[in-house]
Scaffold this motif. Structure first.
Motif, PDB file in Angstrom:
ATOM      1  N   ALA A   5       0.835  -1.197   0.000  1.00 37.05           N
ATOM      2  CA  ALA A   5       0.000   0.000   0.000  1.00 37.05           C
ATOM      3  C   ALA A   5       0.872   1.251   0.000  1.00 37.05           C
ATOM      4  O   ALA A   5       0.501   2.276  -0.563  1.00 37.05           O
ATOM      5  CB  ALA A   5      -0.923  -0.009   1.206  1.00 37.05           C
ATOM      6  N   GLY A   6       2.018   1.158   0.630  1.00 33.65           N
ATOM      7  CA  GLY A   6       2.891   2.334   0.706  1.00 33.65           C
ATOM      8  C   GLY A   6       2.556   3.155   1.926  1.00 33.65           C
ATOM      9  O   GLY A   6       1.718   2.791   2.743  1.00 33.65           O
TER      10      GLY A   6
ATOM     11  N   LEU B 182       0.722   0.907  -4.187  1.00 32.72           N
ATOM     12  CA  LEU B 182      -0.686   1.116  -4.537  1.00 32.72           C
ATOM     13  C   LEU B 182      -1.224   2.229  -3.648  1.00 32.72           C
ATOM     14  O   LEU B 182      -1.760   1.972  -2.569  1.00 32.72           O
ATOM     15  CB  LEU B 182      -1.476  -0.178  -4.320  1.00 32.72           C
ATOM     16  CG  LEU B 182      -1.117  -1.333  -5.248  1.00 32.72           C
ATOM     17  CD1 LEU B 182      -1.682  -2.633  -4.710  1.00 32.72           C
ATOM     18  CD2 LEU B 182      -1.624  -1.072  -6.659  1.00 32.72           C
ATOM     19  N   GLU B 183      -1.062   3.457  -4.119  1.00 32.86           N
ATOM     20  CA  GLU B 183      -1.441   4.600  -3.291  1.00 32.86           C
ATOM     21  C   GLU B 183      -2.919   4.580  -2.922  1.00 32.86           C
ATOM     22  O   GLU B 183      -3.293   5.009  -1.838  1.00 32.86           O
ATOM     23  CB  GLU B 183      -1.121   5.895  -4.030  1.00 32.86           C
ATOM     24  CG  GLU B 183       0.115   6.571  -3.496  1.00 32.86           C
ATOM     25  CD  GLU B 183       0.172   8.026  -3.913  1.00 32.86           C
ATOM     26  OE1 GLU B 183      -0.238   8.306  -5.056  1.00 32.86           O
ATOM     27  OE2 GLU B 183       0.626   8.830  -3.112  1.00 32.86           O
ATOM     28  N   ALA B 184      -3.728   4.045  -3.832  1.00 32.38           N
ATOM     29  CA  ALA B 184      -5.181   4.083  -3.628  1.00 32.38           C
ATOM     30  C   ALA B 184      -5.582   3.399  -2.322  1.00 32.38           C
ATOM     31  O   ALA B 184      -6.564   3.784  -1.687  1.00 32.38           O
ATOM     32  CB  ALA B 184      -5.885   3.424  -4.806  1.00 32.38           C
ATOM     33  N   ILE B 185      -4.816   2.367  -1.903  1.00 29.16           N
ATOM     34  CA  ILE B 185      -5.207   1.672  -0.664  1.00 29.16           C
ATOM     35  C   ILE B 185      -4.373   2.111   0.529  1.00 29.16           C
ATOM     36  O   ILE B 185      -4.526   1.581   1.624  1.00 29.16           O
ATOM     37  CB  ILE B 185      -5.180   0.132  -0.820  1.00 29.16           C
ATOM     38  CG1 ILE B 185      -3.836  -0.353  -1.379  1.00 29.16           C
ATOM     39  CG2 ILE B 185      -6.336  -0.339  -1.675  1.00 29.16           C
ATOM     40  CD1 ILE B 185      -3.652  -1.848  -1.306  1.00 29.16           C
ATOM     41  N   SER B 186      -3.461   3.076   0.322  1.00 26.64           N
ATOM     42  CA  SER B 186      -2.705   3.562   1.480  1.00 26.64           C
ATOM     43  C   SER B 186      -3.525   4.603   2.243  1.00 26.64           C
ATOM     44  O   SER B 186      -3.246   4.913   3.386  1.00 26.64           O
ATOM     45  CB  SER B 186      -1.363   4.154   1.035  1.00 26.64           C
ATOM     46  OG  SER B 186      -1.586   5.345   0.307  1.00 26.64           O
ATOM     47  N   ARG B 187      -4.556   5.128   1.589  1.00 31.40           N
ATOM     48  CA  ARG B 187      -5.441   6.077   2.268  1.00 31.40           C
ATOM     49  C   ARG B 187      -6.648   5.313   2.797  1.00 31.40           C
ATOM     50  O   ARG B 187      -7.177   4.439   2.137  1.00 31.40           O
ATOM     51  CB  ARG B 187      -5.931   7.144   1.284  1.00 31.40           C
ATOM     52  CG  ARG B 187      -4.819   7.941   0.625  1.00 31.40           C
ATOM     53  CD  ARG B 187      -5.391   8.963  -0.349  1.00 31.40           C
ATOM     54  NE  ARG B 187      -6.018   8.360  -1.510  1.00 31.40           N
ATOM     55  CZ  ARG B 187      -5.369   8.116  -2.671  1.00 31.40           C
ATOM     56  NH1 ARG B 187      -4.091   8.404  -2.779  1.00 31.40           N
ATOM     57  NH2 ARG B 187      -5.994   7.577  -3.685  1.00 31.40           N
ATOM     58  N   GLY B 188      -7.077   5.659   3.992  1.00 32.49           N
ATOM     59  CA  GLY B 188      -8.301   5.074   4.526  1.00 32.49           C
ATOM     60  C   GLY B 188      -8.116   3.666   5.048  1.00 32.49           C
ATOM     61  O   GLY B 188      -7.027   3.097   4.994  1.00 32.49           O
ATOM     62  N   ALA B 189      -9.207   3.100   5.533  1.00 35.58           N
ATOM     63  CA  ALA B 189      -9.164   1.811   6.211  1.00 35.58           C
ATOM     64  C   ALA B 189      -9.095   0.665   5.208  1.00 35.58           C
ATOM     65  O   ALA B 189      -9.450   0.833   4.039  1.00 35.58           O
ATOM     66  CB  ALA B 189     -10.401   1.662   7.082  1.00 35.58           C
TER      67      ALA B 189
ATOM     68  N   ALA C 100      -5.300  -4.542 -10.263  1.00 39.27           N
ATOM     69  CA  ALA C 100      -4.593  -3.588 -11.134  1.00 39.27           C
ATOM     70  C   ALA C 100      -3.100  -3.918 -11.178  1.00 39.27           C
ATOM     71  O   ALA C 100      -2.469  -3.872 -12.242  1.00 39.27           O
ATOM     72  CB  ALA C 100      -4.819  -2.169 -10.629  1.00 39.27           C
ATOM     73  N   ALA C 101      -2.530  -4.265 -10.017  1.00 42.34           N
ATOM     74  CA  ALA C 101      -1.102  -4.604  -9.963  1.00 42.34           C
ATOM     75  C   ALA C 101      -0.819  -5.870 -10.764  1.00 42.34           C
ATOM     76  O   ALA C 101       0.184  -5.974 -11.475  1.00 42.34           O
ATOM     77  CB  ALA C 101      -0.669  -4.768  -8.513  1.00 42.34           C
ATOM     78  N   ILE C 102      -1.720  -6.850 -10.640  1.00 40.12           N
ATOM     79  CA  ILE C 102      -1.530  -8.118 -11.353  1.00 40.12           C
ATOM     80  C   ILE C 102      -1.643  -7.911 -12.859  1.00 40.12           C
ATOM     81  O   ILE C 102      -0.881  -8.472 -13.648  1.00 40.12           O
ATOM     82  CB  ILE C 102      -2.541  -9.176 -10.836  1.00 40.12           C
ATOM     83  CG1 ILE C 102      -2.130  -9.602  -9.419  1.00 40.12           C
ATOM     84  CG2 ILE C 102      -2.617 -10.379 -11.759  1.00 40.12           C
ATOM     85  CD1 ILE C 102      -3.206 -10.294  -8.634  1.00 40.12           C
TER      86      ILE C 102
ATOM     87  N   ILE D  87      11.394   2.183  -7.123  1.00 40.30           N
ATOM     88  CA  ILE D  87      10.043   2.228  -6.546  1.00 40.30           C
ATOM     89  C   ILE D  87       9.122   2.911  -7.538  1.00 40.30           C
ATOM     90  O   ILE D  87       9.449   3.972  -8.058  1.00 40.30           O
ATOM     91  CB  ILE D  87      10.045   3.014  -5.216  1.00 40.30           C
ATOM     92  CG1 ILE D  87      10.974   2.326  -4.199  1.00 40.30           C
ATOM     93  CG2 ILE D  87       8.627   3.155  -4.651  1.00 40.30           C
ATOM     94  CD1 ILE D  87      11.218   3.123  -2.932  1.00 40.30           C
ATOM     95  N   GLU D  88       8.000   2.286  -7.814  1.00 43.97           N
ATOM     96  CA  GLU D  88       7.079   2.853  -8.808  1.00 43.97           C
ATOM     97  C   GLU D  88       5.650   2.850  -8.274  1.00 43.97           C
ATOM     98  O   GLU D  88       5.224   1.892  -7.611  1.00 43.97           O
ATOM     99  CB  GLU D  88       7.159   2.003 -10.097  1.00 43.97           C
ATOM    100  CG  GLU D  88       6.462   2.631 -11.284  1.00 43.97           C
ATOM    101  CD  GLU D  88       6.501   1.729 -12.523  1.00 43.97           C
ATOM    102  OE1 GLU D  88       5.473   1.639 -13.204  1.00 43.97           O
ATOM    103  OE2 GLU D  88       7.559   1.101 -12.783  1.00 43.97           O
ATOM    104  N   GLN D  89       4.926   3.916  -8.546  1.00 41.03           N
ATOM    105  CA  GLN D  89       3.513   3.980  -8.152  1.00 41.03           C
ATOM    106  C   GLN D  89       2.662   3.264  -9.208  1.00 41.03           C
ATOM    107  O   GLN D  89       2.945   3.365 -10.397  1.00 41.03           O
ATOM    108  CB  GLN D  89       3.045   5.446  -8.107  1.00 41.03           C
ATOM    109  CG  GLN D  89       3.835   6.341  -7.173  1.00 41.03           C
ATOM    110  CD  GLN D  89       3.398   6.194  -5.730  1.00 41.03           C
ATOM    111  OE1 GLN D  89       2.303   5.716  -5.458  1.00 41.03           O
ATOM    112  NE2 GLN D  89       4.267   6.599  -4.811  1.00 41.03           N
ATOM    113  N   ILE D  90       1.631   2.565  -8.738  1.00 38.55           N
ATOM    114  CA  ILE D  90       0.623   2.058  -9.686  1.00 38.55           C
ATOM    115  C   ILE D  90      -0.662   2.827  -9.414  1.00 38.55           C
ATOM    116  O   ILE D  90      -1.277   2.667  -8.358  1.00 38.55           O
ATOM    117  CB  ILE D  90       0.373   0.540  -9.507  1.00 38.55           C
ATOM    118  CG1 ILE D  90       1.669  -0.247  -9.730  1.00 38.55           C
ATOM    119  CG2 ILE D  90      -0.717   0.071 -10.466  1.00 38.55           C
ATOM    120  CD1 ILE D  90       1.507  -1.749  -9.590  1.00 38.55           C
TER     121      ILE D  90
END
Lengths: 325, 256
Positions: free
Chosen positions: A41-42, A61-68, A80-82, A173-176
């Motif tokens: 998640a980062g 995966l920035e999208a899941i580093s925010r929030g619960a 998406a990563a796969i 390190i790369e963002q998806i």
């Protein structure tokens, strides 16, 4: 062909079992000469920590580093990563979080998920996983059917994080980027909380002193507590001790409690029933003290003392106190 | 509230496990069977929810013909009816195939909640419920230790690691996997056992439901795990043994 390891992000760090999954990934990537990537998640320093291990890339995966955490959010992000990385094998630590979304993710791609594996090897062009069955009494070699990606989670202690190889130079390190629509999340998670105070995360303890039925009475727990203090370890127990309320449930080791793999595990008066053993057999060094020399705990112990714990335990506490340098 | 509880029939805990060396399979000739432990907790939770909110509890299983006895046990404890997807190939099926079978039977039913146990005591996949949720398009939560159902909404308590918990809200229909110890499981009464005989049990076959039984993971062989450790037994008086053990932990194992 490539291997992708999922690292579980916690508020302040990466779940330690993630490093065991990465150790398995390193081993396989070496054997098969294929690239190894990590996805997480980062947040915080986690991606940098990961990039310092021997691997080819770290994906955030920035999208899941925010929030619960939510299973829906994690499944969408991991898909998406796969899709981007097309891994042959995705390895997970067998944590509570992975148990919640891992099989769901695999099923959403119409793929099997080999859960709680204790070993993995490449054999004749296919991946063979070893799993425990019948509560650890037997093992089974399992082969996932169909085409890759294959998914598997690894049992705590099955691979050793202390054998992780560091990177010669940090991996890129790369963002998806992932768009997660709030409407996709069908659950409403509330904030995690601790039920009781004085919490302890036994899975990260280096030394554990564990008591079983052989301790006989509640007041004798003090003997184990004294030893735990003298040796700098955490106190734990097998199920009957917690059922009796002599120690809180959070200190229970075994199939219905926690799974641990400390450097040193001292089993005091524990017979070694499989329900307990599955939770601690990954320990690096196991010491068993039990009056019954035929107790099954001696099957898995590195060192054994077949003697009276009411004599041996205080002697150990005393010797540790006097040998401090 | 209509609740489906998925129950698995597993070998009794004290069953003698013998591996047939030639086939690499477990010899199940002497097995006696029982309801999987965490499924029994899921059943109890369903029965308590029904007692509180009314509705129906249905026990469902995918397995060979003998699995009917585990459904009968659920009926004796208070479930209203049973559903069995029956096929010999469902004995020892992997989690995905089991979930496919359960999903096929559930698609022709209406329900608010599906409960499963956390994991089975034999194969221990710990994922049939989660895969089933995906196949049915349901929201899910795992390791549940409390279920609240009020005003048409669910609020469940999920066990996290190391003594942490979390409440999660969701709208039915949903699927929950239940942790052992969530409640105190009841015993079947004599009257319950008698009544169970007349409760309906629907039997489906995989072909009738169009279920693909092709395994998603194949067991190559089952074996007794090798003993990997040589135990060093330390003798002597308590004091001598203690000193020797500390020496070995410091200089041999190097863990102190």
């Amino acid at each position: 062909m490539s291997i992708l390891v999922f690292l579980e992000q916690r508020p302040d760090d990466i779940h330690p079992m993630s490093w065991e999954a990465m150790a398995a990934g390193q081993q396989l990537s070496k054997e098969l000469s294929v690239p190894l990537n990590a996805v997480l998640a980062g947040g915080g320093n986690a991606a940098n920590t990961a990039a310092a291990k021997r691997l080819d890339g770290v994906f955030v995966l920035e999208a899941i580093s925010r929030g619960a955490y939510s299973a829906d959010g994690y499944c969408a992000a991991l898909r998406a990563a796969i899709e981007k990385l097309s891994p042959t094998l995705v390895l997970f630590p067998h944590t509570y979080q992975v148990r919640d979304f891992g099989p769901n993710l695999a099923a959403s791609l119409d793929r099997p998920f080999v859960s709680d594996a204790v070993g993995v090897r490449a054999e004749g062009g296919q991946l063979v996983f070893a799993r425990q069955v019948y509560q650890g009494k037997l093992h089974a070699d399992v082969v996932p059917a169909g085409d890759p990606p294959y998914f598997a989670s690894l049992q705590s202690g099955a691979f050793r994080a202390d054998r992780l190889e560091p990177a010669a130079r940090p991996a890129p390190i790369e963002q998806i980027p992932v768009e997660i629509d709030v409407a996709q999340i069908r659950t409403r998670p509330e904030d995690p909380f601790q039920e009781s105070k004085g919490e302890v995360d036994l899975s990260s303890a280096e030394i554990i002193v564990s008591v079983g039925r052989g301790i006989k009475e509640e007041e004798n727990i003090a003997l184990a507590r004294d030893l735990a203090e003298a040796i700098g370890g955490e106190l734990a127990a097998s199920r009957p001790i917690c059922d009796n309320g002599w120690l809180p449930l959070e200190r229970q080791i075994g199939s219905s409690g926690q799974t641990v793999s400390p450097k040193l595990y001292l089993a005091l008066g524990i017979s070694g029933a499989i329900q307990h053993v599955v939770g601690m057999k990954g320990s690096k060094t196991i010491v068993a003290i039990n009056h019954d020399p035929t107790a099954p705990i001696f099957e898995i112990a590195d060192y054994g003392i077949a003697g009276d714990l009411f004599e041996v335990v205080p002697a150990l506490t005393k010797a540790l106190g006097s040998s401090d340098d | 509230m209509r609740i489906f509880v998925c129950v698995k029939q597993v070998p009794a805990g004290d069953s003698l496990l013998r591996v047939d060396g030639a086939s690499g399979c477990v010899d199940d000739g002497d097995f006696s069977y029982e309801m999987n432990e965490s499924d029994a907790y899921a059943l109890e939770e369903a029965l308590q929810l029904k007692e509180k909110h009314g509705g129906e509890v249905v026990a469902i299983s995918a397995g060979p013909a003998r699995a009917a006895s585990t459904i009968r046990e659920a009926l004796a404890k208070g479930a209203d009816r049973g559903v069995l997807i029956e096929d010999d190939n469902l004995a020892g099926a992997d989690a995905f195939v089991t979930a496919r079978a359960l999903a096929a039977a559930l698609r022709v039913e209406e329900f608010d909640l599906v409960l499963t146990g956390l994991q089975s005591d034999d194969a221990g996949f710990g994922q049939t419920g989660v895969v089933l949720a995906e196949l049915l398009g349901l929201p899910h939560a795992t390791l549940i230790v409390e279920v609240q159902a009020e005003d048409g909404k669910l609020r469940v308590k999920r066990e996290l690691e190391a003594g942490w918990f979390q409440y999660i809200g969701m709208d039915p229909p949903a699927l929950l996997t239940i942790q052992s110890g969530i409640n105190k499981v009841r015993y079947a009464t004599l009257l319950g056992i008698k009544k169970a005989r007349n409760k309906p049990l629907t039997r489906h076959t995989p072909s009738e439901l169009g279920i693909d039984l092709a395994p998603m993971q194949t067991v190559q062989r089952v074996y007794v795990p090798a003993k990997t450790k040589q135990t060093v037994m330390i003798e002597g008086s308590a004091d001598e043994a203690a000193k020797q053990l500390i020496e070995k932990l410091k200089f041999e194992a190097r863990v102190l």
